[in-house]
Scaffold this active site. Structure first.
Site, short mmCIF file in Angstrom:
data_model
loop_
_atom_site.label_atom_id
_atom_site.label_comp_id
_atom_site.label_asym_id
_atom_site.label_seq_id
_atom_site.Cartn_x
_atom_site.Cartn_y
_atom_site.Cartn_z
N ALA A 1 0.81 -1.19 0.08
CA ALA A 1 -0.02 -0.05 -0.03
C ALA A 1 0.85 1.33 0.14
O ALA A 1 2.05 1.20 0.23
CB ALA A 1 -1.01 0.02 1.22
N GLU B 1 -0.11 -9.43 -0.15
CA GLU B 1 -1.72 -9.82 0.20
C GLU B 1 -2.49 -9.88 -0.97
O GLU B 1 -3.32 -10.78 -0.93
CB GLU B 1 -2.17 -8.81 1.20
CG GLU B 1 -1.20 -9.01 2.70
CD GLU B 1 -1.47 -7.92 3.38
OE1 GLU B 1 -1.48 -6.64 3.19
OE2 GLU B 1 -1.99 -7.96 4.74
N GLU C 1 5.59 -4.98 7.39
CA GLU C 1 5.22 -3.77 7.70
C GLU C 1 5.55 -3.52 9.14
O GLU C 1 5.50 -2.39 9.81
CB GLU C 1 3.48 -4.32 8.08
CG GLU C 1 2.50 -4.19 6.79
CD GLU C 1 2.58 -5.58 5.88
OE1 GLU C 1 3.36 -6.38 6.00
OE2 GLU C 1 1.61 -5.68 5.14
N1 DAK Z 1 4.52 3.12 -1.12
C1 DAK Z 1 4.80 4.40 -1.72
N2 DAK Z 1 5.94 4.42 -2.45
C2 DAK Z 1 6.72 3.53 -2.71
C3 DAK Z 1 6.50 2.29 -2.02
C4 DAK Z 1 5.28 2.11 -1.26
N3 DAK Z 1 4.86 0.91 -0.59
N4 DAK Z 1 7.33 1.31 -2.39
C5 DAK Z 1 8.32 2.07 -3.15
N5 DAK Z 1 7.88 3.29 -3.31
C6 DAK Z 1 8.57 4.27 -4.36
C7 DAK Z 1 9.76 4.85 -3.33
O1 DAK Z 1 9.41 5.76 -2.26
C8 DAK Z 1 10.26 5.43 -4.54
O2 DAK Z 1 9.79 6.68 -4.81
P1 DAK Z 1 10.97 7.82 -5.36
O3 DAK Z 1 11.84 8.14 -4.39
O4 DAK Z 1 11.61 7.52 -6.66
O5 DAK Z 1 9.95 9.09 -5.28
C9 DAK Z 1 10.36 4.45 -5.73
O6 DAK Z 1 9.10 3.68 -5.44
C10 DAK Z 1 11.28 3.38 -5.84
O7 DAK Z 1 11.57 2.93 -4.70
P2 DAK Z 1 13.08 2.70 -4.14
O8 DAK Z 1 13.76 3.79 -4.58
O9 DAK Z 1 12.95 2.46 -2.42
O10 DAK Z 1 13.51 1.48 -4.90
P3 DAK Z 1 14.51 0.34 -4.32
O11 DAK Z 1 14.67 -0.62 -5.37
O12 DAK Z 1 15.58 0.84 -3.75
O13 DAK Z 1 13.72 -0.69 -3.15
C11 DAK Z 1 11.85 -1.59 -2.23
C12 DAK Z 1 12.61 -1.36 -3.46
C13 DAK Z 1 10.60 -2.56 -2.66
C14 DAK Z 1 12.68 -2.73 -1.44
C15 DAK Z 1 11.59 -0.34 -1.47
O14 DAK Z 1 11.05 0.39 -2.23
C16 DAK Z 1 10.45 -0.55 -0.16
O15 DAK Z 1 10.86 -1.14 0.92
N6 DAK Z 1 9.20 -0.30 -0.38
C17 DAK Z 1 8.47 -0.32 0.87
C18 DAK Z 1 7.94 -1.95 0.88
C19 DAK Z 1 6.92 -1.87 2.38
O16 DAK Z 1 7.31 -1.63 3.29
N7 DAK Z 1 5.64 -2.48 1.89
C20 DAK Z 1 4.74 -2.57 2.76
C21 DAK Z 1 3.87 -1.27 3.10
S1 DAK Z 1 2.50 -1.41 4.14
C22 DAK Z 1 -5.07 -2.72 4.02
C23 DAK Z 1 -4.74 -3.10 2.69
C24 DAK Z 1 -3.50 -3.24 2.34
C25 DAK Z 1 -2.32 -2.76 3.46
C26 DAK Z 1 -2.92 -2.66 4.66
C27 DAK Z 1 -4.27 -2.83 5.00
N8 DAK Z 1 -6.62 -2.87 4.48
C28 DAK Z 1 -7.48 -3.44 3.36
C29 DAK Z 1 -7.08 -2.59 5.50
C30 DAK Z 1 -1.19 -2.73 3.32
C31 DAK Z 1 -0.10 -2.23 3.88
C32 DAK Z 1 1.28 -2.13 3.29
O17 DAK Z 1 1.34 -2.47 2.22
#
Ligand code: DAK
Length: 259
Positions: free
Chosen positions: A66, A113, A133
């Site tokens: 997300a 998910e 998360e």
């Molecule tokens: N959200 C927003 N932007 C994201 C993102 C995300 N989840 N993941 C990556 N990006 C963006 C980065 O900010 C970056 O943007 P700029 O800086 O270029 O503007 C761009 O994508 C490229 O990312 P990186 O520069 O970080 O690229 P790398 O290759 O270095 O790293 C990575 C890739 C995937 C390892 C890293 O981007 C990363 O760790 N991303 C976050 C992963 C994460 O933590 N995901 C979980 C998020 S929490 C629900 C439904 C859904 C959810 C909850 C409730 N309900 C139905 C109630 C879900 C929650 C989540 O998913």
């Protein structure tokens, strides 16, 4: 219908393909994308020509979760009052036709998910699965603690969710999260092949099989077996059962009419 964050197309006139298309944010799932995805899924589900649906992303990311920039601003009151993006996630659960996730690159958090809400996952060997998360001070919120645990067991689910580490495609296949792993350039070919094989089988049996398998996760064994038996007997009322068995007996290919 035009979409901002997804692309929609039909393959071989019978497979609906939805491509998540927010590459600069690694397909981070925002409420608008989820609304578009829900609408596209419902449209394919209602289209009689379509027998199977594929959800895919880009080569670098299926979806990295997300949108964290969106969530960063949310208060508890906002999240609770809006029931944060829940309604559009629930749409996926209501789709009756098979949905295959074709995953290349990152499938993290909500991306993992989303893949797990599909009926099965075909992965490219560069795929990375994870529920990171807890690194953000939250826990999985779209079923990750439940579906991952059922898919890979308690020990690996605890390991992945508590450490937030990523799992490569081969580990995900060994753990039972993924059904097949292929080279990235073969991913769509493999997913389409699976979808067309499904389309070649009787549609009523396919929907019944999906309903019955899903019962395995939602009811005790005895009730699931009972549900399966009711559907098994009911399928003898279909023309497809007559056609499928007659074709086998007479050594010819079956021509199902989905009746
Ligand atoms: N959200 C927003 N932007 C994201 C993102 C995300 N989840 N993941 C990556 N990006 C963006 C980065 O900010 C970056 O943007 P700029 O800086 O270029 O503007 C761009 O994508 C490229 O990312 P990186 O520069 O970080 O690229 P790398 O290759 O270095 O790293 C990575 C890739 C995937 C390892 C890293 O981007 C990363 O760790 N991303 C976050 C992963 C994460 O933590 N995901 C979980 C998020 S929490 C629900 C439904 C859904 C959810 C909850 C409730 N309900 C139905 C109630 C879900 C929650 C989540 O998913």
């Amino acid at each position: 219908m035009s979409h901002q964050f997804i692309q929609v197309r039909t393959e071989a006139d019978k497979v609906g393909v939805i491509t998540l298309d927010r590459p600069k944010q690694l397909n981070a799932l925002n409420p608008e994308l989820m609304r578009e995805l829900g609408q596209a899924l419902k449209a394919f589900d209602a289209d009689d020509a379509i027998g199977c649906i594929i959800i895919t992303g880009g080569e670098k990311a299926f979806a990295a979760g997300a949108d964290i920039a969106d969530m960063a601003k949310l208060s508890f009151a906002d999240a609770y009052k809006q029931d944060y993006i829940t309604r559009d996630w629930e749409t996926i659960r209501a789709i009756r036709k098979p949905v295959i996730a074709a995953v290349s690159g990152f499938a993290l958090g909500g991306g993992c998910e989303l893949a797990m809400m599909c009926d099965f996952i075909i992965a490219a060997d560069n795929a990375r699965f994870g529920q990171p998360e807890t690194k953000l001070g939250i826990i999985p919120g779209a079923g990750g603690t439940q579906r991952l645990t059922r898919a890979v067991g308690k020990s690996k689910a605890m390991d992945l969710i508590l450490t937030g580490r990523m799992m490569k495609a081969d580990e995900a296949e060994r753990a039972g999260l993924v059904s097949r792993v292929v080279a990235p350039e073969k991913l769509m070919e493999e997913a389409l092949g699976a979808a067309l094989a499904i389309c070649g089988n009787g549609r009523i049996a396919i929907v019944a099989a999906k309903e019955s398998i899903n019962r395995a996760f939602e009811s005790p064994m005895a009730e699931g077996i009972w549900f399966e038996r009711r559907l098994f007997h009911a399928l003898f009322a279909t023309q497809d059962q007559k056609e499928g068995m007659d074709a086998f007996v007479n050594k010819r290919p079956a021509q199902f009419k989905n009746q």
